[in-house]
Design an enzyme around this catalytic site. Structure first.
Site, PDB file in Angstrom:
ATOM      1  N   ASP A   1       0.814  -1.220   0.000  1.00 26.87           N
ATOM      2  CA  ASP A   1       0.000   0.000   0.000  1.00 26.87           C
ATOM      3  C   ASP A   1       0.849   1.271   0.000  1.00 26.87           C
ATOM      4  OD1 ASP A   1      -2.362  -1.493   0.096  1.00 26.87           O
ATOM      5  OD2 ASP A   1      -2.326  -1.583   2.281  1.00 26.87           O
TER       6      ASP A   1
ATOM      7  N   ARG B   1      -1.065   2.791  15.808  1.00 28.30           N
ATOM      8  CA  ARG B   1      -1.405   3.854  14.851  1.00 28.30           C
ATOM      9  C   ARG B   1      -1.313   5.268  15.414  1.00 28.30           C
ATOM     10  NH1 ARG B   1      -0.024   0.286  12.281  1.00 28.30           N
ATOM     11  NH2 ARG B   1      -1.038  -0.680  10.503  1.00 28.30           N
TER      12      ARG B   1
ATOM     13  N   ASP C   1      -7.725   1.503  10.310  1.00 29.04           N
ATOM     14  CA  ASP C   1      -6.521   2.328  10.424  1.00 29.04           C
ATOM     15  C   ASP C   1      -6.726   3.750   9.918  1.00 29.04           C
ATOM     16  OD1 ASP C   1      -5.125   0.358  11.643  1.00 29.04           O
ATOM     17  OD2 ASP C   1      -4.215  -0.427   9.811  1.00 29.04           O
TER      18      ASP C   1
ATOM     19  N   SER D   1      -2.285 -10.195   3.788  1.00 26.63           N
ATOM     20  CA  SER D   1      -1.948  -8.828   4.171  1.00 26.63           C
ATOM     21  C   SER D   1      -1.555  -8.868   5.649  1.00 26.63           C
ATOM     22  CB  SER D   1      -3.175  -7.941   3.946  1.00 26.63           C
ATOM     23  OG  SER D   1      -3.029  -6.752   4.662  1.00 26.63           O
TER      24      SER D   1
HETATM   25  N1  ARG Z   1      -8.314  -5.760  12.658  1.00 25.71           N
HETATM   26  C1  ARG Z   1      -7.184  -5.236  13.339  1.00 25.71           C
HETATM   27  C2  ARG Z   1      -7.360  -3.774  13.639  1.00 25.71           C
HETATM   28  O1  ARG Z   1      -8.172  -3.129  13.072  1.00 25.71           O
HETATM   29  C3  ARG Z   1      -5.886  -5.505  12.606  1.00 25.71           C
HETATM   30  C4  ARG Z   1      -5.764  -4.950  11.268  1.00 25.71           C
HETATM   31  C5  ARG Z   1      -4.431  -5.211  10.702  1.00 25.71           C
HETATM   32  N2  ARG Z   1      -4.360  -5.011   9.312  1.00 25.71           N
HETATM   33  C6  ARG Z   1      -3.978  -3.920   8.728  1.00 25.71           C
HETATM   34  N3  ARG Z   1      -4.014  -3.868   7.451  1.00 25.71           N
HETATM   35  N4  ARG Z   1      -3.567  -2.892   9.367  1.00 25.71           N
HETATM   36  O2  ARG Z   1      -6.687  -3.246  14.468  1.00 25.71           O
END
Ligand code: ARG
Length: 399
Positions: free
Chosen positions: A14, A94, A123, A172
């Site tokens: 990405d 994040r 995210d 991913s």
């Molecule tokens: N479902 C989890 C979250 O929203 C992990 C997501 C991880 N994947 C990603 N592409 N960031 O925190």
């Protein structure tokens, strides 16, 4: 003058696509920032990759200690498991990554902030809200803005000579010190079992027949020692990830409700989180009254929900932090965990602040608990319930 944009860069599909997109469609000079939250990637490779993509500057920031102490540890105090399963590994990282990007954005006087999140995930919520809390600059999210899918991205990457490793083609992945999330590919069918090669941290084959033990010492809610060794925050987590992962502990597979409303099938490897939260929760039960236990689980749930939902900055989360922090004053002691072929069980706990009193609890002759007192207590405790039932019966026999 060419505009400068800053991008949180992992080196994955990405964010690599986003670099090219910013350069080509926005005519921007791109500065990339990789924040090390324990994802275990090779910085040199990522930096080389960024340079190859033509960025004007690349930053690598080691934020492992900060991540462990300021993000992971508070989540242990909150026993944070979203929907009782997910330890928030990605969700916790994040806001920290976005904060670091903002710091450099200010220094570099950029005109736009960019990220590689899709419009389908959580995210974007976490990034946007943290970025918005600290800046009014425009946010560019090409994967979301252009409604890109993975196939199109892979083709775009191929066209631009962007190299993508083989695991990334299959799944991913997002990983850091606190956990590894595996999504996509065959896992999108919620009934199909994850193949063994989805897992890297947790052993799934040839597991030992011999149980292994973990002894974790907590002080005021945070782990300070493991198996008799005093280690710093990062080392403790790494140690447990390794040992528990080796015992097959830490795979989570569940259906998750995303912020945007999508239900997703999520698979995780979270050995340290599984052990530390299990142990912490057990210790709390020993040192807290039943009222504290009951109430704190409500606060924990709300804290977890806010953090999952990208609201790390919300004042309510800070207020809850205040409660959780004071609640930890007595959460000191040691918990013993037994691990065998993927199973985990607390088999012992001790604390100087323990409210467990063997003289009260015992069924033996040394008991100091006068059972006769219980009779009156039970009478009053159940009074309203028994009255209500009696009335109900009386009414139903009348009709
Ligand atoms: N479902 C989890 C979250 O929203 C992990 C997501 C991880 N994947 C990603 N592409 N960031 O925190």
């Amino acid at each position: 003058m060419t505009q400068k944009g800053i991008l949180a860069f992992s080196g994955g599909l990405d964010t690599s696509v986003v670099v090219k997109y910013l350069q080509e469609e926005h005519d921007m000079d791109v500065i990339t920032v990789t924040v090390d939250v324990g994802q275990g990637d090779d910085h040199k490779k990522i930096s080389a990759k960024a340079k190859k993509l033509g960025v004007i500057k690349h930053y690598n920031i080691d934020a492992k200690k900060e991540f462990a102490e300021k993000f992971i540890f508070p989540s242990i105090k909150a026993n944070a498991l979203y929907q009782k399963k997910y330890c928030l590994a990605t969700a916790l990282a994040r806001p920290l990554i976005a904060e670091k990007v903002l710091e450099i954005a200010k220094k570099e006087k950029v005109s736009a902030l960019a990220h590689g999140c899709s419009g389908k995930g959580n995210d974007q919520v976490r990034f946007d809200i943290t970025l918005r809390s600290g800046s009014d600059l425009p946010i560019i999210a090409p994967i979301r803005d252009k409604n890109l899918d993975r196939e199109t991205e892979l083709k775009f990457a191929d066209k631009h000579g962007i190299q993508i490793d083989t695991v990334a083609k299959k799944f991913s992945i997002d990983q850091n010190l606190w956990g590894r999330a595996i999504e996509g590919g065959v896992l999108e069918n919620p009934y199909s079992e994850p193949p063994d090669d989805a897992f890297i941290w947790v052993k799934t084959k040839n597991l030992s027949d011999k149980a292994s033990y973990l002894e974790i010492k907590f002080e005021k809610g945070i782990p300070v020692e493991v198996d008799g060794k005093k280690l710093d925050a990062v080392k403790i987590i790494e140690y447990i990830n390794k040992k528990a992962g080796n015992a097959g502990v830490g795979i989570v597979d569940h259906i998750e409700d995303r912020v945007v409303g999508i239900k997703s099938r999520e698979v995780y490897e979270t050995p340290a989180a599984t052990c530390l939260i299990e142990a912490h929760q057990d210790l709390e039960k020993m040192v807290h009254t039943k009222h504290q236990n009951k109430f704190k689980s409500l606060i924990d749930d709300e804290w977890t929900y806010l953090v999952y939902s990208g609201l790390w900055q919300d004042p309510l989360k800070n207020d809850l932090d205040g409660f959780i922090e004071t609640s930890q004053r007595n959460v000191s002691g040691t918990v013993k965990l037994k691990m065998l072929k993927g199973s985990i069980r607390v088999v012992g706990r001790k604390s100087a602040n323990s409210l467990y009193n063997q003289e009260i609890a015992t069924y033996g002759t040394e008991s100091t608990f006068d059972q006769r007192l219980a009779k009156g207590f039970v009478e009053l405790w159940g009074m309203q319930s028994t009255e209500a039932n009696k009335l109900q019966k009386k009414r139903s026999t009348k009709t």
